[in-house]
Motif scaffolding. Sequence first.
Motif, mmCIF file in Angstrom:
data_model
loop_
_atom_site.group_PDB
_atom_site.id
_atom_site.type_symbol
_atom_site.label_atom_id
_atom_site.label_comp_id
_atom_site.label_asym_id
_atom_site.label_seq_id
_atom_site.Cartn_x
_atom_site.Cartn_y
_atom_site.Cartn_z
ATOM 1 N N LEU A 183 0.833 -1.209 0.000
ATOM 2 C CA LEU A 183 0.000 0.000 0.000
ATOM 3 C C LEU A 183 0.866 1.257 0.000
ATOM 4 O O LEU A 183 0.503 2.269 -0.621
ATOM 5 C CB LEU A 183 -0.918 -0.006 1.221
ATOM 6 N N LEU A 184 2.013 1.210 0.664
ATOM 7 C CA LEU A 184 2.929 2.354 0.679
ATOM 8 C C LEU A 184 3.469 2.635 -0.722
ATOM 9 O O LEU A 184 3.517 3.797 -1.148
ATOM 10 C CB LEU A 184 4.087 2.069 1.639
ATOM 11 N N ILE A 185 3.838 1.593 -1.442
ATOM 12 C CA ILE A 185 4.318 1.755 -2.820
ATOM 13 C C ILE A 185 3.210 2.348 -3.693
ATOM 14 O O ILE A 185 3.447 3.260 -4.502
ATOM 15 C CB ILE A 185 4.794 0.397 -3.384
ATOM 16 N N TYR A 186 1.992 1.832 -3.514
ATOM 17 C CA TYR A 186 0.831 2.349 -4.248
ATOM 18 C C TYR A 186 0.632 3.843 -3.981
ATOM 19 O O TYR A 186 0.459 4.650 -4.908
ATOM 20 C CB TYR A 186 -0.411 1.555 -3.829
ATOM 21 N N GLY A 187 0.684 4.239 -2.700
ATOM 22 C CA GLY A 187 0.492 5.641 -2.337
ATOM 23 C C GLY A 187 1.582 6.549 -2.881
ATOM 24 O O GLY A 187 1.310 7.652 -3.348
ATOM 25 N N LEU A 188 2.831 6.076 -2.845
ATOM 26 C CA LEU A 188 3.952 6.885 -3.342
ATOM 27 C C LEU A 188 3.880 7.055 -4.858
ATOM 28 O O LEU A 188 4.146 8.147 -5.377
ATOM 29 C CB LEU A 188 5.280 6.223 -2.954
ATOM 30 N N ILE A 189 3.525 5.986 -5.571
ATOM 31 C CA ILE A 189 3.374 6.080 -7.030
ATOM 32 C C ILE A 189 2.261 7.065 -7.377
ATOM 33 O O ILE A 189 2.389 7.889 -8.286
ATOM 34 C CB ILE A 189 3.096 4.697 -7.644
#
Length: 340
Positions: free
Chosen positions: A208-214
Motif C-alpha cells: 500500500l505504501l508503494i501504491y500511495g507513493l506512485i
Amino acid sequence: MYGLYQIVYYTIIDILRILKSPFFILLIFILYLQYRKNTQNPYIATISSIVYGMFGGLIATVAFIYLQVYLVPMDFLYILVVTIILALIDTRFVCFAYGGGMVVLSNLIFGFPRVDTNDLMLLVAVLHIIEAILIILNGNHQSQVRYFTKEYETIGGYTFNRIWPLPLVLFVGDIMIKPITIIALLTYGDFTISNYPRKKTIKSGIILLIYGLILLVTCKIMISPYFPPLLAIVGHELIIQINKYKEKTRAPLYDNPKEGLRVLDVMNKSVAKEVGISEGDIILEINDTKIEDPKDLIHIEVTKPSKYKLRFFSTRKGLVNKTYQGKKKTLGMITLPRVP
C-alpha cells in the motif's frame, strides 16, 4: 527546520484541542463498541488506535502543508455522497481511492462537480501513505484467530480489524484560505491463512505504501489529469483482488497435523507462554497424555495438576520437552479443532 518545528508544534496543539470535542469523544465511544465485538481487550485496542491516529494525523498535516494542498469543504461532501452510493454495492468501496477517484473523473469528463482535481488526488495519495505506515506499525494489533474451510478441511487463520481516527489540519477555502481541524477515519480489514500475522501486515503495508507513493508522484509530474484517478481506482482494486487470489491459492500455514494439535495463539501469562510455545507449534503430549482434541486440554486443566510436562514440536527448534512447575496458570492455548 524552525518552520517545520512551528508546524509540528501548532498541529499538536490543534490535535490536542480536538480530543476534547464532544464529536471526538462520541467517535471514540463508537470505536470502543466496535472493538468490543471483535477484540479480546477493547480498552487497549481503542487507546492504541487513538495514539497511532494522532501520530498519523501529525504526519498527514505536515505533508499537506508542504504539498500545498488546499480544498473546499464541498469536496468532502461530494466524496461522501459517492462513497455512500458505492458502499451499497460493496463495503470494500468505502475508501478515498474509489470515492475521490470517481469524483475527479466526473469532473474531468462532465465538468461536474467543480473540484480541484490535483489537490483531491494528493489528498488520496497522502492518506494511503499514512494508512500504509499505520498498517506496518499497528495493523496486527489485536488480530483475531479464525477458522476457515478450504477443500472440506478446517484450517486456521487470522483476521485484522483496525480503525484509526486521524485528527488533522487541512487548509480550505476559495478566496481566503484558512486552516480547519477535521477527523478522517482510516480502516484496515484483512485476513490471512498463509502468513504469520506480523508478516502479513508488514507485506500489506509495504504494498500500500508503494501504491500511495506512485500515486503521489503521478499527481506531481502530471502526465495526464486522467492518470491519477484511474490509477487510484484500478490500482486499489488490483491490490485487493491479488491479495484474495494469493490467500486462496497458497498452501495454508495452519492445517491439522497427523498427530497432536496445531497452536494458533498463545495467551500472555500462561503455561504455554512460559515454556516457549508459539503460534504454529504442535502440542503432542501433556503429562504423558496424547493430545488429539481441544477437549483433551480442558480435561487436563480441570484436574488442576501441580506440574505440567509438555511435549511439543516447535517450528523453530523441532521436538521439545519442557516442564512447568510454579504459580498456577492457565494453559493458555488456542488450537485448531479437528473435524471428523
